[in-house]
Design a protein around this motif. Structure first.
Motif, PDB file in Angstrom:
ATOM      1  N   ARG A 186       0.813  -1.214   0.000  1.00  0.00           N
ATOM      2  CA  ARG A 186       0.000   0.000   0.000  1.00  0.00           C
ATOM      3  C   ARG A 186       0.848   1.266   0.000  1.00  0.00           C
ATOM      4  NH1 ARG A 186      -4.829  -1.431   4.384  1.00  0.00           N
ATOM      5  NH2 ARG A 186      -5.626  -3.288   3.289  1.00  0.00           N
ATOM      6  N   GLN A 187       2.106   1.150   0.380  1.00  0.00           N
ATOM      7  CA  GLN A 187       2.996   2.299   0.423  1.00  0.00           C
ATOM      8  C   GLN A 187       3.980   2.230  -0.751  1.00  0.00           C
ATOM      9  OE1 GLN A 187       2.742   4.703   2.787  1.00  0.00           O
ATOM     10  NE2 GLN A 187       1.021   3.620   3.732  1.00  0.00           N
ATOM     11  N   PRO A 188       4.363   3.377  -1.310  1.00  0.00           N
ATOM     12  CA  PRO A 188       5.374   3.375  -2.374  1.00  0.00           C
ATOM     13  C   PRO A 188       6.686   2.774  -1.867  1.00  0.00           C
ATOM     14  CG  PRO A 188       4.296   5.512  -2.212  1.00  0.00           C
ATOM     15  CD  PRO A 188       3.873   4.731  -1.010  1.00  0.00           C
ATOM     16  N   LEU A 189       7.338   1.995  -2.699  1.00  0.00           N
ATOM     17  CA  LEU A 189       8.616   1.410  -2.328  1.00  0.00           C
ATOM     18  C   LEU A 189       9.676   2.495  -2.185  1.00  0.00           C
ATOM     19  CD1 LEU A 189       8.688  -1.649  -4.770  1.00  0.00           C
ATOM     20  CD2 LEU A 189       7.638  -1.467  -2.508  1.00  0.00           C
ATOM     21  N   VAL A 190      10.684   2.217  -1.387  1.00  0.00           N
ATOM     22  CA  VAL A 190      11.828   3.122  -1.254  1.00  0.00           C
ATOM     23  C   VAL A 190      13.023   2.423  -1.894  1.00  0.00           C
ATOM     24  CG1 VAL A 190      13.320   4.406   0.311  1.00  0.00           C
ATOM     25  CG2 VAL A 190      10.900   4.067   0.888  1.00  0.00           C
ATOM     26  N   PRO A 191      13.422   2.822  -3.096  1.00  0.00           N
ATOM     27  CA  PRO A 191      14.524   2.141  -3.780  1.00  0.00           C
ATOM     28  C   PRO A 191      15.789   2.116  -2.921  1.00  0.00           C
ATOM     29  CG  PRO A 191      13.405   3.641  -5.268  1.00  0.00           C
ATOM     30  CD  PRO A 191      12.857   3.916  -3.899  1.00  0.00           C
ATOM     31  N   GLY A 192      16.419   0.960  -2.886  1.00  0.00           N
ATOM     32  CA  GLY A 192      17.658   0.817  -2.135  1.00  0.00           C
ATOM     33  C   GLY A 192      17.487   0.626  -0.647  1.00  0.00           C
ATOM     34  N   LEU A 193      16.232   0.663  -0.168  1.00  0.00           N
ATOM     35  CA  LEU A 193      15.995   0.515   1.273  1.00  0.00           C
ATOM     36  C   LEU A 193      14.956  -0.549   1.599  1.00  0.00           C
ATOM     37  CD1 LEU A 193      16.090   3.973   3.107  1.00  0.00           C
ATOM     38  CD2 LEU A 193      17.351   1.906   3.641  1.00  0.00           C
ATOM     39  N   GLY A 194      13.797  -0.520   0.919  1.00  0.00           N
ATOM     40  CA  GLY A 194      12.840  -1.566   1.215  1.00  0.00           C
ATOM     41  C   GLY A 194      11.399  -1.135   1.158  1.00  0.00           C
ATOM     42  N   TYR A 195      10.593  -1.791   2.003  1.00  0.00           N
ATOM     43  CA  TYR A 195       9.142  -1.649   1.990  1.00  0.00           C
ATOM     44  C   TYR A 195       8.688  -0.890   3.238  1.00  0.00           C
ATOM     45  CZ  TYR A 195       9.786  -5.493  -1.315  1.00  0.00           C
ATOM     46  OH  TYR A 195      10.200  -6.274  -2.369  1.00  0.00           O
ATOM     47  N   PRO A 196       8.213   0.345   3.087  1.00  0.00           N
ATOM     48  CA  PRO A 196       7.779   1.117   4.254  1.00  0.00           C
ATOM     49  C   PRO A 196       6.457   0.610   4.809  1.00  0.00           C
ATOM     50  CG  PRO A 196       7.379   2.348   2.250  1.00  0.00           C
ATOM     51  CD  PRO A 196       8.112   1.109   1.836  1.00  0.00           C
ATOM     52  N   ALA A 197       6.228   0.905   6.079  1.00  0.00           N
ATOM     53  CA  ALA A 197       4.974   0.544   6.740  1.00  0.00           C
ATOM     54  C   ALA A 197       4.129   1.796   6.929  1.00  0.00           C
ATOM     55  CB  ALA A 197       5.256  -0.118   8.083  1.00  0.00           C
ATOM     56  N   GLY A 198       2.847   1.594   7.137  1.00  0.00           N
ATOM     57  CA  GLY A 198       1.938   2.724   7.260  1.00  0.00           C
ATOM     58  C   GLY A 198       2.073   3.468   8.577  1.00  0.00           C
ATOM     59  N   ASN A 199       2.331   2.740   9.665  1.00  0.00           N
ATOM     60  CA  ASN A 199       2.444   3.377  10.976  1.00  0.00           C
ATOM     61  C   ASN A 199       3.672   4.271  11.008  1.00  0.00           C
ATOM     62  OD1 ASN A 199       2.622   4.104  13.622  1.00  0.00           O
ATOM     63  ND2 ASN A 199       2.307   2.055  14.445  1.00  0.00           N
ATOM     64  N   ASP A 200       3.499   5.535  11.402  1.00  0.00           N
ATOM     65  CA  ASP A 200       4.605   6.486  11.313  1.00  0.00           C
ATOM     66  C   ASP A 200       5.081   6.943  12.687  1.00  0.00           C
ATOM     67  OD1 ASP A 200       6.377   7.749   9.567  1.00  0.00           O
ATOM     68  OD2 ASP A 200       5.314   9.655   9.747  1.00  0.00           O
ATOM     69  N   THR A 201       5.018   6.077  13.689  1.00  0.00           N
ATOM     70  CA  THR A 201       5.386   6.448  15.050  1.00  0.00           C
ATOM     71  C   THR A 201       6.880   6.225  15.289  1.00  0.00           C
ATOM     72  OG1 THR A 201       3.197   5.838  15.844  1.00  0.00           O
ATOM     73  CG2 THR A 201       4.936   6.048  17.493  1.00  0.00           C
ATOM     74  N   MET A 202       7.566   7.275  15.750  1.00  0.00           N
ATOM     75  CA  MET A 202       8.969   7.161  16.142  1.00  0.00           C
ATOM     76  C   MET A 202       9.038   6.627  17.565  1.00  0.00           C
ATOM     77  SD  MET A 202      12.172   8.201  15.008  1.00  0.00           S
ATOM     78  CE  MET A 202      12.101   9.806  14.182  1.00  0.00           C
ATOM     79  N   ARG A 203       9.956   5.695  17.806  1.00  0.00           N
ATOM     80  CA  ARG A 203      10.102   5.132  19.149  1.00  0.00           C
ATOM     81  C   ARG A 203      11.342   5.719  19.811  1.00  0.00           C
ATOM     82  NH1 ARG A 203       8.654  -0.152  21.693  1.00  0.00           N
ATOM     83  NH2 ARG A 203      10.080  -0.481  23.445  1.00  0.00           N
ATOM     84  N   GLN A 204      11.182   6.195  21.029  1.00  0.00           N
ATOM     85  CA  GLN A 204      12.297   6.661  21.839  1.00  0.00           C
ATOM     86  C   GLN A 204      12.274   5.886  23.146  1.00  0.00           C
ATOM     87  OE1 GLN A 204      11.528  10.936  21.879  1.00  0.00           O
ATOM     88  NE2 GLN A 204      13.085  11.228  20.299  1.00  0.00           N
ATOM     89  N   GLY A 205      13.389   5.257  23.463  1.00  0.00           N
ATOM     90  CA  GLY A 205      13.405   4.400  24.636  1.00  0.00           C
ATOM     91  C   GLY A 205      14.762   4.370  25.295  1.00  0.00           C
ATOM     92  N   SER A 206      14.925   3.408  26.199  1.00  0.00           N
ATOM     93  CA  SER A 206      16.150   3.273  26.975  1.00  0.00           C
ATOM     94  C   SER A 206      16.617   1.825  26.936  1.00  0.00           C
ATOM     95  CB  SER A 206      15.904   3.698  28.428  1.00  0.00           C
ATOM     96  OG  SER A 206      16.984   3.318  29.256  1.00  0.00           O
ATOM     97  N   LEU A 207      17.926   1.638  26.980  1.00  0.00           N
ATOM     98  CA  LEU A 207      18.476   0.286  27.022  1.00  0.00           C
ATOM     99  C   LEU A 207      18.130  -0.420  28.329  1.00  0.00           C
ATOM    100  CD1 LEU A 207      22.021   0.934  25.501  1.00  0.00           C
ATOM    101  CD2 LEU A 207      20.019  -0.049  24.366  1.00  0.00           C
ATOM    102  N   ARG A 208      17.658   0.330  29.304  1.00  0.00           N
ATOM    103  CA  ARG A 208      17.286  -0.257  30.599  1.00  0.00           C
ATOM    104  C   ARG A 208      15.776  -0.440  30.739  1.00  0.00           C
ATOM    105  NH1 ARG A 208      21.528   3.204  31.402  1.00  0.00           N
ATOM    106  NH2 ARG A 208      20.139   4.990  31.649  1.00  0.00           N
ATOM    107  N   GLU A 209      15.037  -0.237  29.654  1.00  0.00           N
ATOM    108  CA  GLU A 209      13.585  -0.322  29.728  1.00  0.00           C
ATOM    109  C   GLU A 209      13.115  -1.768  29.882  1.00  0.00           C
ATOM    110  OE1 GLU A 209      12.394   1.340  26.030  1.00  0.00           O
ATOM    111  OE2 GLU A 209      13.227  -0.283  24.835  1.00  0.00           O
ATOM    112  N   ASP A 210      11.903  -1.917  30.381  1.00  0.00           N
ATOM    113  CA  ASP A 210      11.256  -3.224  30.450  1.00  0.00           C
ATOM    114  C   ASP A 210      10.510  -3.460  29.142  1.00  0.00           C
ATOM    115  OD1 ASP A 210      12.078  -3.824  33.076  1.00  0.00           O
ATOM    116  OD2 ASP A 210      10.462  -2.587  33.900  1.00  0.00           O
ATOM    117  N   LEU A 211      10.750  -4.601  28.523  1.00  0.00           N
ATOM    118  CA  LEU A 211      10.124  -4.926  27.247  1.00  0.00           C
ATOM    119  C   LEU A 211       8.856  -5.743  27.476  1.00  0.00           C
ATOM    120  CD1 LEU A 211      13.376  -5.877  25.309  1.00  0.00           C
ATOM    121  CD2 LEU A 211      12.181  -3.681  25.315  1.00  0.00           C
TER     122      LEU A 211
END
Length: 221
Positions: free
Chosen positions: A72-97
């Motif tokens: 459903r999303q235009p391809l990005v040449p040289g990189l791959g297949y994008p997803a629709g969800n556009d949320t950036m994740r910011q976290g910590s290496l000490r976070e609980d997963l």
């Protein structure tokens, strides 16, 4: 099968900024792919590669993506297949997963390194390996500490193991100098030296080949 994976860059105090790859891969697959993207798509410009990867979330990465009827999303040449969800994740290496994520790859543009973290069964990030985007000829290299004030790391350029090195030094049988043997305890790659013949380097296959039984016809008897 889905392998939820994060790709991003480190931030201060053990934090990170990343995007989701819905169909990620384990390091033995994704590290070579990222190296090829770095070389073929971005001409070894790590900053440009990091910016492009952080521009969107991804279904999967590919050097030569081809349109599929369900995309459903235009391809990005040289990189791959994008997803629709556009949320950036910011976290910590000490976070609980929460058990959803499996891998995280953090690019260090200033050092040309890729640090891989694995989600443990206890829901924490564990550093798995460190990889140079441009592997050097030396088997073992010294890399700067990940944290300010930490000690330098010895990295195996075959499998990416960090500080998993065994070193032996004994008086040489040549009658002068020393014989040395330095090996990676994860993959078995090694370099041996002696004052008479110099250095002998052995790079073991990585990932290791699956054991096989029987002959080419499948017979075991």
């Amino acid at each position: 099968m889905s392998t939820p994976t994060l790709i991003g860059v480190p931030a201060l105090s053990g934090r990170y900024t990343a995007r989701l790859i819905q169909f990620g891969e384990a390091p033995e697959v994704l590290v070579p792919l990222l190296r090829r993207i770095w070389t073929d798509t971005f001409g070894r410009d790590t900053d440009a590669m990091a910016a492009a990867l952080l521009a969107r979330n991804w279904r999967s990465l590919a050097v030569n993506p081809r349109h599929r009827r369900w995309d459903r999303q235009p391809l990005v040449p040289g990189l791959g297949y994008p997803a629709g969800n556009d949320t950036m994740r910011q976290g910590s290496l000490r976070e609980d997963l929460d058990g959803f994520l499996e891998w995280m790859y953090l690019l260090h543009p200033d050092q040309g390194r890729l640090v891989v973290y694995e989600a443990t069964v206890h829901g924490r990030w564990l550093r798995h390996s460190v990889h140079h985007l441009d592997p050097v000829e030396d088997l073992f290299v010294t890399a700067p500490a990940l944290n300010e004030g930490g000690s330098e790391m010895t990295v195996c350029t075959v499998c990416g193991a960090v500080d998993e090195i065994d070193h032996v030094e004994v008086p040489s049988m040549a009658g002068y100098g020393y014989d040395t043997a330095t090996s990676c305890t994860r993959c078995g790659s090694s370099v041996a030296t002696d004052p008479m013949f110099g250095a002998r380097l052995v790079r073991k296959p990585w990932p290791p080949h699956d054991p096989t039984t029987g002959d080419a016809t499948g017979s075991t008897g």
